[in-house]
Design a protein around this motif. Structure first.
Motif, PDB file in Angstrom:
ATOM      1  N   VAL A 117       0.868  -1.185   0.000  1.00 15.91           N
ATOM      2  CA  VAL A 117       0.000   0.000   0.000  1.00 15.91           C
ATOM      3  C   VAL A 117       0.901   1.230   0.000  1.00 15.91           C
ATOM      4  O   VAL A 117       1.662   1.455   0.946  1.00 15.91           O
ATOM      5  CB  VAL A 117      -0.927   0.027   1.240  1.00 15.91           C
ATOM      6  CG1 VAL A 117      -1.903   1.193   1.139  1.00 15.91           C
ATOM      7  CG2 VAL A 117      -1.680  -1.293   1.390  1.00 15.91           C
ATOM      8  N   ILE A 150       1.271   4.658   0.654  1.00 14.46           N
ATOM      9  CA  ILE A 150       0.402   5.564   1.427  1.00 14.46           C
ATOM     10  C   ILE A 150       0.596   7.048   1.092  1.00 14.46           C
ATOM     11  O   ILE A 150      -0.306   7.839   1.294  1.00 14.46           O
ATOM     12  CB  ILE A 150       0.525   5.337   2.961  1.00 14.46           C
ATOM     13  CG1 ILE A 150       1.893   5.779   3.496  1.00 14.46           C
ATOM     14  CG2 ILE A 150       0.247   3.881   3.328  1.00 14.46           C
ATOM     15  CD1 ILE A 150       1.921   5.855   5.032  1.00 14.46           C
ATOM     16  N   ILE A 201      -6.368   3.494   3.963  1.00 13.84           N
ATOM     17  CA  ILE A 201      -5.321   2.485   4.184  1.00 13.84           C
ATOM     18  C   ILE A 201      -5.944   1.203   4.747  1.00 13.84           C
ATOM     19  O   ILE A 201      -5.654   0.091   4.282  1.00 13.84           O
ATOM     20  CB  ILE A 201      -4.226   3.035   5.134  1.00 13.84           C
ATOM     21  CG1 ILE A 201      -3.507   4.220   4.473  1.00 13.84           C
ATOM     22  CG2 ILE A 201      -3.226   1.937   5.522  1.00 13.84           C
ATOM     23  CD1 ILE A 201      -2.587   5.002   5.403  1.00 13.84           C
ATOM     24  N   CYS A 227      -7.732  -0.687   2.071  1.00 10.66           N
ATOM     25  CA  CYS A 227      -6.781  -1.430   1.215  1.00 10.66           C
ATOM     26  C   CYS A 227      -6.396  -2.744   1.903  1.00 10.66           C
ATOM     27  O   CYS A 227      -6.326  -3.794   1.251  1.00 10.66           O
ATOM     28  CB  CYS A 227      -5.517  -0.616   0.959  1.00 10.66           C
ATOM     29  SG  CYS A 227      -5.762   0.818  -0.078  1.00 10.66           S
ATOM     30  N   CYS A 228      -6.124  -2.682   3.193  1.00 11.17           N
ATOM     31  CA  CYS A 228      -5.755  -3.894   3.929  1.00 11.17           C
ATOM     32  C   CYS A 228      -6.924  -4.877   3.927  1.00 11.17           C
ATOM     33  O   CYS A 228      -6.733  -6.086   3.764  1.00 11.17           O
ATOM     34  CB  CYS A 228      -5.353  -3.568   5.371  1.00 11.17           C
ATOM     35  SG  CYS A 228      -3.850  -2.591   5.482  1.00 11.17           S
ATOM     36  N   PHE A 238       1.027  -6.907   5.133  1.00  4.09           N
ATOM     37  CA  PHE A 238       0.766  -5.618   4.496  1.00  4.09           C
ATOM     38  C   PHE A 238       2.022  -4.771   4.601  1.00  4.09           C
ATOM     39  O   PHE A 238       2.637  -4.690   5.662  1.00  4.09           O
ATOM     40  CB  PHE A 238      -0.396  -4.896   5.188  1.00  4.09           C
ATOM     41  CG  PHE A 238      -1.631  -5.748   5.279  1.00  4.09           C
ATOM     42  CD1 PHE A 238      -2.259  -6.200   4.121  1.00  4.09           C
ATOM     43  CD2 PHE A 238      -2.141  -6.128   6.516  1.00  4.09           C
ATOM     44  CE1 PHE A 238      -3.381  -7.019   4.196  1.00  4.09           C
ATOM     45  CE2 PHE A 238      -3.267  -6.938   6.596  1.00  4.09           C
ATOM     46  CZ  PHE A 238      -3.890  -7.396   5.443  1.00  4.09           C
ATOM     47  N   LEU A 245       3.284  -0.995   4.236  1.00  2.24           N
ATOM     48  CA  LEU A 245       2.947   0.421   4.042  1.00  2.24           C
ATOM     49  C   LEU A 245       4.214   1.133   3.600  1.00  2.24           C
ATOM     50  O   LEU A 245       5.196   1.194   4.340  1.00  2.24           O
ATOM     51  CB  LEU A 245       2.428   1.056   5.339  1.00  2.24           C
ATOM     52  CG  LEU A 245       1.279   0.364   6.072  1.00  2.24           C
ATOM     53  CD1 LEU A 245       0.768   1.263   7.192  1.00  2.24           C
ATOM     54  CD2 LEU A 245       0.141   0.001   5.121  1.00  2.24           C
ATOM     55  N   ASN A 250       0.629  -4.749  -5.876  1.00  2.00           N
ATOM     56  CA  ASN A 250       0.165  -3.472  -5.391  1.00  2.00           C
ATOM     57  C   ASN A 250      -1.295  -3.536  -4.922  1.00  2.00           C
ATOM     58  O   ASN A 250      -2.141  -4.058  -5.621  1.00  2.00           O
ATOM     59  CB  ASN A 250       0.290  -2.507  -6.572  1.00  2.00           C
ATOM     60  CG  ASN A 250       0.437  -1.103  -6.137  1.00  2.00           C
ATOM     61  OD1 ASN A 250      -0.302  -0.658  -5.282  1.00  2.00           O
ATOM     62  ND2 ASN A 250       1.383  -0.398  -6.709  1.00  2.00           N
ATOM     63  N   LEU A 251      -1.537  -2.985  -3.721  1.00  3.18           N
ATOM     64  CA  LEU A 251      -2.914  -2.906  -3.213  1.00  3.18           C
ATOM     65  C   LEU A 251      -3.416  -1.462  -3.188  1.00  3.18           C
ATOM     66  O   LEU A 251      -4.525  -1.199  -2.734  1.00  3.18           O
ATOM     67  CB  LEU A 251      -2.971  -3.424  -1.763  1.00  3.18           C
ATOM     68  CG  LEU A 251      -2.957  -4.907  -1.472  1.00  3.18           C
ATOM     69  CD1 LEU A 251      -3.090  -5.120   0.039  1.00  3.18           C
ATOM     70  CD2 LEU A 251      -4.110  -5.590  -2.182  1.00  3.18           C
ATOM     71  N   SER A 252      -2.583  -0.532  -3.626  1.00  3.97           N
ATOM     72  CA  SER A 252      -2.983   0.886  -3.573  1.00  3.97           C
ATOM     73  C   SER A 252      -4.195   1.111  -4.469  1.00  3.97           C
ATOM     74  O   SER A 252      -4.355   0.428  -5.474  1.00  3.97           O
ATOM     75  CB  SER A 252      -1.841   1.785  -4.060  1.00  3.97           C
ATOM     76  OG  SER A 252      -0.645   1.481  -3.386  1.00  3.97           O
ATOM     77  N   ARG A 285      -2.270   5.026  -8.196  1.00  3.91           N
ATOM     78  CA  ARG A 285      -1.154   4.175  -8.636  1.00  3.91           C
ATOM     79  C   ARG A 285      -0.128   4.874  -9.520  1.00  3.91           C
ATOM     80  O   ARG A 285       1.063   4.773  -9.301  1.00  3.91           O
ATOM     81  CB  ARG A 285      -1.692   2.993  -9.449  1.00  3.91           C
ATOM     82  CG  ARG A 285      -2.486   2.040  -8.648  1.00  3.91           C
ATOM     83  CD  ARG A 285      -1.682   0.826  -8.311  1.00  3.91           C
ATOM     84  NE  ARG A 285      -2.540  -0.086  -7.593  1.00  3.91           N
ATOM     85  CZ  ARG A 285      -2.829  -1.296  -8.015  1.00  3.91           C
ATOM     86  NH1 ARG A 285      -2.315  -1.751  -9.131  1.00  3.91           N
ATOM     87  NH2 ARG A 285      -3.616  -2.073  -7.311  1.00  3.91           N
ATOM     88  N   ALA A 292      -6.167  -4.388  -7.626  1.00  2.68           N
ATOM     89  CA  ALA A 292      -5.412  -5.337  -6.795  1.00  2.68           C
ATOM     90  C   ALA A 292      -5.697  -6.783  -7.206  1.00  2.68           C
ATOM     91  O   ALA A 292      -4.785  -7.607  -7.325  1.00  2.68           O
ATOM     92  CB  ALA A 292      -5.763  -5.127  -5.328  1.00  2.68           C
TER      93      ALA A 292
END
Ligand code: 5AD
Ligand code: SF4
Ligand code: FES
Length: 348
Positions: A58, A60, A90, A93-94, A105, A107, A297-299, A304, A320
């Motif tokens: 993520v 941030i 955030i 995203c988690c 995760f 960050l 990537n989980l952003s 992105r 994601a």
């Protein structure tokens, strides 16, 4: 001759500086590379089988107070659109990451002083509370001993901070005077002392880098004994002082991944996005050279593209879930499988 150096490295997990240089010089030799990769894969196989660990990344914040000459997020890049994620985003995203099977995760962000120690500990403890069994990794740059400690006590387990180059003179060619190789190394020592699982690393083919520097990087890593090592090729970013510098070599990156696997048999070694950016099969090749981690990537897709530390970074348009499935397919195509696991380093 060179093969016997590889055998020595396999047995003793270390070479001296001149031997490392001798070995690295052969990175374009196919026969030597194959010999080295085969040994690296065998060791990785012994400790981790065909399991590949995964981490949900993520990003941030792309604000940064620093001005590293190589990085697109540097403060003096006025052309980039800056963003920050708030705590709720955030956590969302988690949450999505957890549903997708991530148990670590990460960050990551620039050195953004907008986030105070209180804000960060609040974010970390909220994630800790929501996912008691997941690992929380931070990659937020240099901070004071006290802040690292507070974040650890809030529930963070791991910290990634690349040393970038172990050589002080080379460090000064990559960074403005405010940043020093000494302080970076001190931060790594502090993190270790506090109890974090520590990750370090460097760029391959960064401007002015020599084989001698790389040998020094390997010796520094041997001394630090980190649990994780992140390396990837340098890729120029058009709005940095290094816009016109040569990019790093994929072949050399793979060669160094394999050396790192022989040096640190149980190390967590990501096959990086930078490798996948320079070569469409880069991440698969990284695994086949001894790496055992991928970090999709989980952003949120909306931000992105803005986290562009180098040009043409891949996965900036994908959700994601798309990256997850893409990497699953890629790993399966080479006989590996991504597992649902925190992915801690095995102890020997
Ligand atoms: N090319 C490749 N890697 C880069 N990094 C920063 N800029 C670049 C670039 N242009 C790496 C650095 C940093 C990490 C987050 O990304 O090693 O530690
Ligand atoms: Fe900031 Fe890290 Fe980029 Fe340096 S490499 S400018 S510290 S985000
Ligand atoms: Fe992101 Fe393939 S991993 S699109």
């Amino acid at each position: 001759m060179i093969k016997s150096l590889i055998n020595t490295l396999e047995q003793r997990h270390i070479l001296d500086k001149s031997e490392f240089i001798e070995l690295i010089k052969n990175f374009e030799n196919q026969e030597i590379s194959d010999y080295l990769f085969k040994k690296a894969v065998a060791i990785r196989q012994k400790h981790y089988g065909n399991a590949v660990y995964t981490r949900g990344l993520v990003e941030i914040s792309n604000h940064c107070r620093n001005n590293c000459y190589y990085c697109g997020l540097r403060a003096e890049n006025k052309k980039i659109e800056r963003y920050r994620l708030d705590k709720e985003t955030i956590l969302a995203c988690c949450h999505e990451g957890y549903q997708l099977g991530f148990r670590t995760f990460v960050l990551q962000g620039g050195e953004d002083k907008f986030y105070t120690e209180t804000m960060l500990t609040d974010i970390v403890s909220s994630i800790r509370k929501a996912y008691p069994y997941c690992a929380i990794t931070l990659s937020l740059g240099e901070m004071s001993y006290e802040t690292y400690l507070a974040l650890y006590q809030a529930g963070a387990n791991r910290y990634l901070l690349r040393h970038e180059t172990a050589n002080a003179a080379h460090y000064a060619l990559l960074h403005p005077a405010q940043l020093s190789e000494k302080n970076r190394k001190q931060c790594l020592e502090n993190l270790k002392k506090i109890g974090y699982q520590v990750g370090t690393g460097f760029m391959v083919g960064s401007p002015f880098q020599t084989f001698e520097h790389l040998a020094e990087d390997l010796l520094f890593i041997a001394q630090l004994q980190p649990q994780m090592v992140g390396i990837g090729p340098f890729i120029p970013h058009h709005q940095t002082p290094f816009a016109d510098k040569e990019k790093g070599s994929v072949q050399l990156t793979l060669f160094l991944l394999a050396i790192l696997r022989l040096m640190l048999p149980t190390v967590l070694l990501p096959s990086t996005t930078a490798l996948g950016t320079l070569d469409p099969q880069g991440r698969e090749k990284g695994i086949l050279a001894g790496a055992n981690v991928v970090m999709p990537n989980l952003s949120p897709v909306a931000v992105r593209k803005k986290y562009e530390i180098y040009d043409n970074k891949i996965c900036t348009g994908e959700e994601a879930a798309e990256c997850k499935f893409c990497l699953h397919r890629r790993m399966e195509s080479i006989g590996y499988r991504i597992v649902v696991d925190r992915g801690d380093a095995k102890t020997k």
